[in-house]
Design a protein around this motif. Structure first.
Motif, PDB file in Angstrom:
ATOM      1  N   GLY A 169      22.968  17.139  11.892  1.00  0.00           N
ATOM      2  CA  GLY A 169      21.946  17.139  12.932  1.00  0.00           C
ATOM      3  C   GLY A 169      22.344  16.630  14.305  1.00  0.00           C
ATOM      4  N   THR A 170      23.604  16.239  14.497  1.00  0.00           N
ATOM      5  CA  THR A 170      24.035  15.836  15.839  1.00  0.00           C
ATOM      6  C   THR A 170      25.471  16.313  16.063  1.00  0.00           C
ATOM      7  OG1 THR A 170      25.078  13.707  15.247  1.00  0.00           O
ATOM      8  CG2 THR A 170      22.688  13.677  15.665  1.00  0.00           C
ATOM      9  N   PRO A 171      25.863  16.495  17.334  1.00  0.00           N
ATOM     10  CA  PRO A 171      27.258  16.895  17.624  1.00  0.00           C
ATOM     11  C   PRO A 171      28.252  15.858  17.109  1.00  0.00           C
ATOM     12  CG  PRO A 171      25.874  17.081  19.594  1.00  0.00           C
ATOM     13  CD  PRO A 171      25.044  16.394  18.555  1.00  0.00           C
ATOM     14  N   SER A 198       0.865  -1.194   0.000  1.00  0.00           N
ATOM     15  CA  SER A 198       0.000   0.000   0.000  1.00  0.00           C
ATOM     16  C   SER A 198       0.894   1.234   0.000  1.00  0.00           C
ATOM     17  CB  SER A 198      -0.904   0.006   1.236  1.00  0.00           C
ATOM     18  OG  SER A 198      -0.104   0.091   2.411  1.00  0.00           O
ATOM     19  N   ARG A 199       0.349   2.355  -0.474  1.00  0.00           N
ATOM     20  CA  ARG A 199       1.138   3.590  -0.517  1.00  0.00           C
ATOM     21  C   ARG A 199       1.055   4.291   0.846  1.00  0.00           C
ATOM     22  NH1 ARG A 199       2.771   3.707  -5.440  1.00  0.00           N
ATOM     23  NH2 ARG A 199       1.453   2.864  -7.093  1.00  0.00           N
ATOM     24  N   PRO A 200       2.210   4.595   1.455  1.00  0.00           N
ATOM     25  CA  PRO A 200       2.179   5.267   2.767  1.00  0.00           C
ATOM     26  C   PRO A 200       1.679   6.700   2.614  1.00  0.00           C
ATOM     27  CG  PRO A 200       4.419   5.186   1.914  1.00  0.00           C
ATOM     28  CD  PRO A 200       3.573   4.400   0.954  1.00  0.00           C
ATOM     29  N   SER A 201       0.988   7.186   3.653  1.00  0.00           N
ATOM     30  CA  SER A 201       0.608   8.602   3.603  1.00  0.00           C
ATOM     31  C   SER A 201       1.692   9.454   4.251  1.00  0.00           C
ATOM     32  CB  SER A 201      -0.740   8.823   4.297  1.00  0.00           C
ATOM     33  OG  SER A 201      -0.638   8.460   5.643  1.00  0.00           O
ATOM     34  N   GLY A 202       2.423   8.921   5.202  1.00  0.00           N
ATOM     35  CA  GLY A 202       3.542   9.647   5.801  1.00  0.00           C
ATOM     36  C   GLY A 202       4.781   8.793   5.663  1.00  0.00           C
ATOM     37  N   ARG A 203       5.331   8.397   6.797  1.00  0.00           N
ATOM     38  CA  ARG A 203       6.502   7.524   6.738  1.00  0.00           C
ATOM     39  C   ARG A 203       6.112   6.120   6.298  1.00  0.00           C
ATOM     40  NH1 ARG A 203      10.544   9.488  11.619  1.00  0.00           N
ATOM     41  NH2 ARG A 203      10.619  11.612  10.814  1.00  0.00           N
ATOM     42  N   ILE A 220      14.533   1.537   6.834  1.00  0.00           N
ATOM     43  CA  ILE A 220      14.519   2.641   5.865  1.00  0.00           C
ATOM     44  C   ILE A 220      14.105   3.959   6.517  1.00  0.00           C
ATOM     45  CG2 ILE A 220      12.145   2.179   5.058  1.00  0.00           C
ATOM     46  CD1 ILE A 220      13.217   2.953   2.217  1.00  0.00           C
ATOM     47  N   ASN A 221      13.313   3.882   7.603  1.00  0.00           N
ATOM     48  CA  ASN A 221      12.901   5.125   8.260  1.00  0.00           C
ATOM     49  C   ASN A 221      14.034   5.822   9.004  1.00  0.00           C
ATOM     50  OD1 ASN A 221      10.226   5.629   7.476  1.00  0.00           O
ATOM     51  ND2 ASN A 221       9.482   3.996   8.832  1.00  0.00           N
ATOM     52  N   LYS A 222      15.159   5.105   9.222  1.00  0.00           N
ATOM     53  CA  LYS A 222      16.318   5.770   9.831  1.00  0.00           C
ATOM     54  C   LYS A 222      16.741   6.981   9.004  1.00  0.00           C
ATOM     55  CE  LYS A 222      19.614   3.089  11.709  1.00  0.00           C
ATOM     56  NZ  LYS A 222      20.621   1.989  11.823  1.00  0.00           N
ATOM     57  N   LEU A 223      16.566   6.886   7.691  1.00  0.00           N
ATOM     58  CA  LEU A 223      16.932   8.004   6.807  1.00  0.00           C
ATOM     59  C   LEU A 223      16.163   9.263   7.161  1.00  0.00           C
ATOM     60  CD1 LEU A 223      16.864   6.092   3.409  1.00  0.00           C
ATOM     61  CD2 LEU A 223      18.925   6.943   4.553  1.00  0.00           C
ATOM     62  N   PHE A 224      14.879   9.076   7.483  1.00  0.00           N
ATOM     63  CA  PHE A 224      14.013  10.232   7.707  1.00  0.00           C
ATOM     64  C   PHE A 224      14.099  10.724   9.146  1.00  0.00           C
ATOM     65  CE2 PHE A 224      12.404   7.646   4.213  1.00  0.00           C
ATOM     66  CZ  PHE A 224      12.524   8.569   3.186  1.00  0.00           C
ATOM     67  N   GLU A 225      14.613   9.842  10.029  1.00  0.00           N
ATOM     68  CA  GLU A 225      14.844  10.240  11.424  1.00  0.00           C
ATOM     69  C   GLU A 225      16.254  10.807  11.604  1.00  0.00           C
ATOM     70  OE1 GLU A 225      14.200   6.388  12.993  1.00  0.00           O
ATOM     71  OE2 GLU A 225      12.022   6.483  12.692  1.00  0.00           O
ATOM     72  N   GLY A 226      17.106  10.617  10.594  1.00  0.00           N
ATOM     73  CA  GLY A 226      18.495  11.078  10.707  1.00  0.00           C
ATOM     74  C   GLY A 226      19.314  10.239  11.657  1.00  0.00           C
ATOM     75  N   THR A 227      18.893   8.993  11.885  1.00  0.00           N
ATOM     76  CA  THR A 227      19.594   8.153  12.868  1.00  0.00           C
ATOM     77  C   THR A 227      20.583   7.182  12.228  1.00  0.00           C
ATOM     78  OG1 THR A 227      17.661   6.696  12.848  1.00  0.00           O
ATOM     79  CG2 THR A 227      17.831   8.277  14.654  1.00  0.00           C
ATOM     80  N   ASN A 228      20.637   7.161  10.897  1.00  0.00           N
ATOM     81  CA  ASN A 228      21.679   6.325  10.273  1.00  0.00           C
ATOM     82  C   ASN A 228      23.020   7.046  10.383  1.00  0.00           C
ATOM     83  OD1 ASN A 228      20.358   8.178   8.391  1.00  0.00           O
ATOM     84  ND2 ASN A 228      21.878   7.480   6.895  1.00  0.00           N
ATOM     85  N   THR A 229      24.068   6.243  10.467  1.00  0.00           N
ATOM     86  CA  THR A 229      25.412   6.832  10.523  1.00  0.00           C
ATOM     87  C   THR A 229      26.173   6.328   9.310  1.00  0.00           C
ATOM     88  OG1 THR A 229      26.076   5.002  11.926  1.00  0.00           O
ATOM     89  CG2 THR A 229      25.513   7.059  13.026  1.00  0.00           C
ATOM     90  N   GLY A 230      26.047   7.065   8.225  1.00  0.00           N
ATOM     91  CA  GLY A 230      26.697   6.679   6.981  1.00  0.00           C
ATOM     92  C   GLY A 230      25.686   6.101   6.014  1.00  0.00           C
ATOM     93  N   LYS A 231      26.203   5.651   4.904  1.00  0.00           N
ATOM     94  CA  LYS A 231      25.352   5.106   3.841  1.00  0.00           C
ATOM     95  C   LYS A 231      24.612   3.878   4.355  1.00  0.00           C
ATOM     96  CE  LYS A 231      23.653   4.375  -0.158  1.00  0.00           C
ATOM     97  NZ  LYS A 231      22.417   4.015   0.558  1.00  0.00           N
ATOM     98  N   LEU A 232      23.285   3.935   4.270  1.00  0.00           N
ATOM     99  CA  LEU A 232      22.450   2.863   4.807  1.00  0.00           C
ATOM    100  C   LEU A 232      22.248   1.781   3.746  1.00  0.00           C
ATOM    101  CD1 LEU A 232      20.763   2.115   7.347  1.00  0.00           C
ATOM    102  CD2 LEU A 232      18.824   3.285   6.268  1.00  0.00           C
ATOM    103  N   VAL A 233      22.666   0.571   4.067  1.00  0.00           N
ATOM    104  CA  VAL A 233      22.509  -0.548   3.134  1.00  0.00           C
ATOM    105  C   VAL A 233      21.998  -1.763   3.888  1.00  0.00           C
ATOM    106  CG1 VAL A 233      24.388   0.272   1.646  1.00  0.00           C
ATOM    107  CG2 VAL A 233      24.867  -1.419   3.429  1.00  0.00           C
ATOM    108  N   VAL A 234      21.440  -2.677   3.131  1.00  0.00           N
ATOM    109  CA  VAL A 234      20.960  -3.941   3.697  1.00  0.00           C
ATOM    110  C   VAL A 234      21.803  -5.067   3.120  1.00  0.00           C
ATOM    111  CG1 VAL A 234      18.998  -5.506   3.899  1.00  0.00           C
ATOM    112  CG2 VAL A 234      18.615  -3.023   3.818  1.00  0.00           C
ATOM    113  N   LYS A 235      22.362  -5.867   4.003  1.00  0.00           N
ATOM    114  CA  LYS A 235      23.068  -7.067   3.554  1.00  0.00           C
ATOM    115  C   LYS A 235      22.005  -8.134   3.317  1.00  0.00           C
ATOM    116  CE  LYS A 235      26.911 -10.042   4.791  1.00  0.00           C
ATOM    117  NZ  LYS A 235      27.987 -10.294   5.765  1.00  0.00           N
ATOM    118  N   VAL A 236      21.885  -8.628   2.106  1.00  0.00           N
ATOM    119  CA  VAL A 236      20.771  -9.504   1.761  1.00  0.00           C
ATOM    120  C   VAL A 236      21.176 -10.977   1.863  1.00  0.00           C
ATOM    121  CG1 VAL A 236      19.032 -10.040   0.012  1.00  0.00           C
ATOM    122  CG2 VAL A 236      19.854  -7.692   0.257  1.00  0.00           C
ATOM    123  N   VAL A 237      22.101 -11.400   0.997  1.00  0.00           N
ATOM    124  CA  VAL A 237      22.557 -12.795   0.986  1.00  0.00           C
ATOM    125  C   VAL A 237      24.081 -12.763   1.020  1.00  0.00           C
ATOM    126  CG1 VAL A 237      22.591 -14.956  -0.317  1.00  0.00           C
ATOM    127  CG2 VAL A 237      20.552 -13.517  -0.387  1.00  0.00           C
TER     128      VAL A 237
END
Lengths: 332, 332
Positions: free
Chosen positions: A176-178, A9-14, A313-330
């Motif tokens: 966004g952080t010290p 479904s299409r999110p309305s916000g996050r 993925i919401n870490k991007l919008f919260e600014g809580t990722n530290t560096g390029k956010l990737v998912v290790k899949v296999v």
């Protein structure tokens, strides 16, 4: 059995737990003319919020409900029934959120295994291409100019600032952080960093860019963008790369005084990197030189397993990722 | 005795009776190296609101408290003690709100009396220069493109649309009354006109620009600007000339979704015509050809006497002027 995530479904916000659905199904036997790819990493990018919006006039068609979620990624060819790919090839492009996929010639790009897959995700992928093309081709920087970059500790912004330093610019980062600000100055060599949550941006920009900003690289929108607009030098240029603060449909935390565009005779240019896939090899050659010269540092924020992607993925919008956010899949 | 208006205090919103003060004093005897000019017309322009604001980083220094109010105008040399001007010369430039002024060589530009003073105010002045330079030099229009202009019935917008038609563009104007919209289509040859107060701008733009706007010329800001942004074609250009709706410090009646700049890869360019005085002669030659070919119509809204200027200037911000707003100062 292959695991993938489809758009439910299409999110309305996050992005929410209802946005995606986990699907487990068998891949069909590999068809003639195709290759089977095992996905090692997928990239989580702010642009993905736009890809699930129903705007049919955007630069890519929206992901259809029921389709595998679109994402960039890198993987290895496991089996091939086409001359375009050989078993063991590293391939990158739109893999989507899936453990495995079958691809036709031209669908993914073969890349040489001269750097690690992590380097591909951190630098030699969308982030590096966006940073280099946006700063160098769109922004046309000149040595000695003052560059301001927002989202400066993000995957794109951190590379923009470092490329700017390598080109002889004075670089101010807004983050966004010290901890992020310290990283920019102490580890990446930025000339100054401002924390938009706690610092007085006007005082900071007046101190670090007393003659104004020649070139601005925008990733965030809202308050930092409004502040940068107030401190642009006459005839300054603004590279419009991202507006992550409003991608979820939130109203900006501050609206810019757009009369500055006229009063200061500014030019603003928007761009999206999916327009420029043909330029990636040349860009990656340039980035490779900077890496070899020790002038580019990056951080990866690795999330383990595709099942973590819908929440991470919401870490991007919260600014809580530290560096390029990737998912290790296999495991590759 | 000479009458002039000085800036008495900086307005916080619109110009008010407290903003200006009427001063009546004797001019000193004409000094050697100077010429005395009798002012025939002064121009009332939206930019004047910016000139009395204290922003010292703007394209011109603010008018100082106690100084004659800055304005463009045209006049006749009454007496000269310099070779630069001869008695009877027509001169134009920054005359200010005064019946007479003494000028040094280079301070005003001598113009040939080949057209009427009214033509100079309506076409061969700031309005015509702004329209031509903004559309042609900044906008780089191509025949067949779709042009949208806001403030379309204003002194600049009405010329932009007509120059656009002469260059083979499809032209949509956005204005604020049914009478203005009729004038644009019936008398000036615009392809369509929308009333931003009563029409559904999204429906109108979708109907008249189904493939999107190639080139947009912004004079207003707020709601019409936000609507245009929603209907720009990918890689479209926006010429940023004016934001009259917020010059008084009002908050915009609508904030634009600036993510469109990125998604549609737009370029926005601000400009101010006081940067380009050197280009006026070449521009006026081009405008002269269009006038001769019957392709440029304009309306003057003439206010009689300098004493009306402090109140009449607010017509610009109310949208109640019909054509280029000028003040007739002294009979020429």
């Amino acid at each position: 059995m292959n695991v993938r995530y489809i758009l439910k479904s299409r999110p309305s916000g996050r992005f929410s737990p209802e946005t995606f659905e986990r699907v487990q199904d068998d891949l069909p036997p590999l068809a003639d003319g195709q290759a089977r790819v095992k996905v090692a990493y997928v990239s989580l990018d702010p642009a993905m919020r736009g890809w699930v919006s129903p705007d049919t006039k955007s630069y890519l068609p929206p992901v259809a409900i029921g389709d595998t979620m679109r994402s960039l990624g890198i993987g290895i060819v496991e089996d091939s029934r086409t001359d375009a790919y050989s078993t063991g090839d590293w391939v990158t492009g739109f893999t989507g959120w899936t453990e495995r996929l079958d691809v036709a010639p031209g669908q993914l790009t073969v890349v040489p295994p001269t750097v690690s897959m992590e380097d591909y995700m951190g630098v030699f992928g969308l982030a590096g291409a966006t940073a280099y093309h946006g700063l160098v081709k769109v922004g046309e920087p000149k040595a000695g100019e003052t560059l301001c970059v927002t989202g400066a500790a993000g995957s794109v912004g951190s590379l923009v600032g470092q490329i700017g330093k390598a080109l002889g610019l004075r670089v101010i980062g807004i983050a966004g952080t010290p901890e992020k600000c310290r990283w920019l100055v102490d580890d990446l060599g930025f000339d100054a960093a401002l924390n938009y949550r706690t610092d007085d941006l006007d005082a900071g920009l007046a101190a670090f860019a007393p003659d104004g900003i020649d070139l601005h690289f925008e990733n965030v929108g809202g308050k930092p963008f409004a502040a940068a607009l107030r401190h642009m030098k006459a005839h300054g240029r603004m590279v419009m790369c991202g507006f992550i603060s409003v991608y979820n449909g939130d109203r900006p935390d501050e609206y810019p005084d757009m009369t500055a565009i006229i009063r200061r005779r500014l030019s603003l240019k928007g761009f999206v990197m999916t327009d420029h896939f043909d330029t990636y090899p040349a860009i990656f050659a340039e980035l490779g030189k900077l890496i070899a010269a020790g002038k580019l540092t990056y951080r990866l924020d690795v999330v383990d397993g595709l099942d973590q992607a819908p929440v991470a993925i919401n870490k991007l919008f919260e600014g809580t990722n530290t560096g390029k956010l990737v998912v290790k899949v296999v495991d590759a």
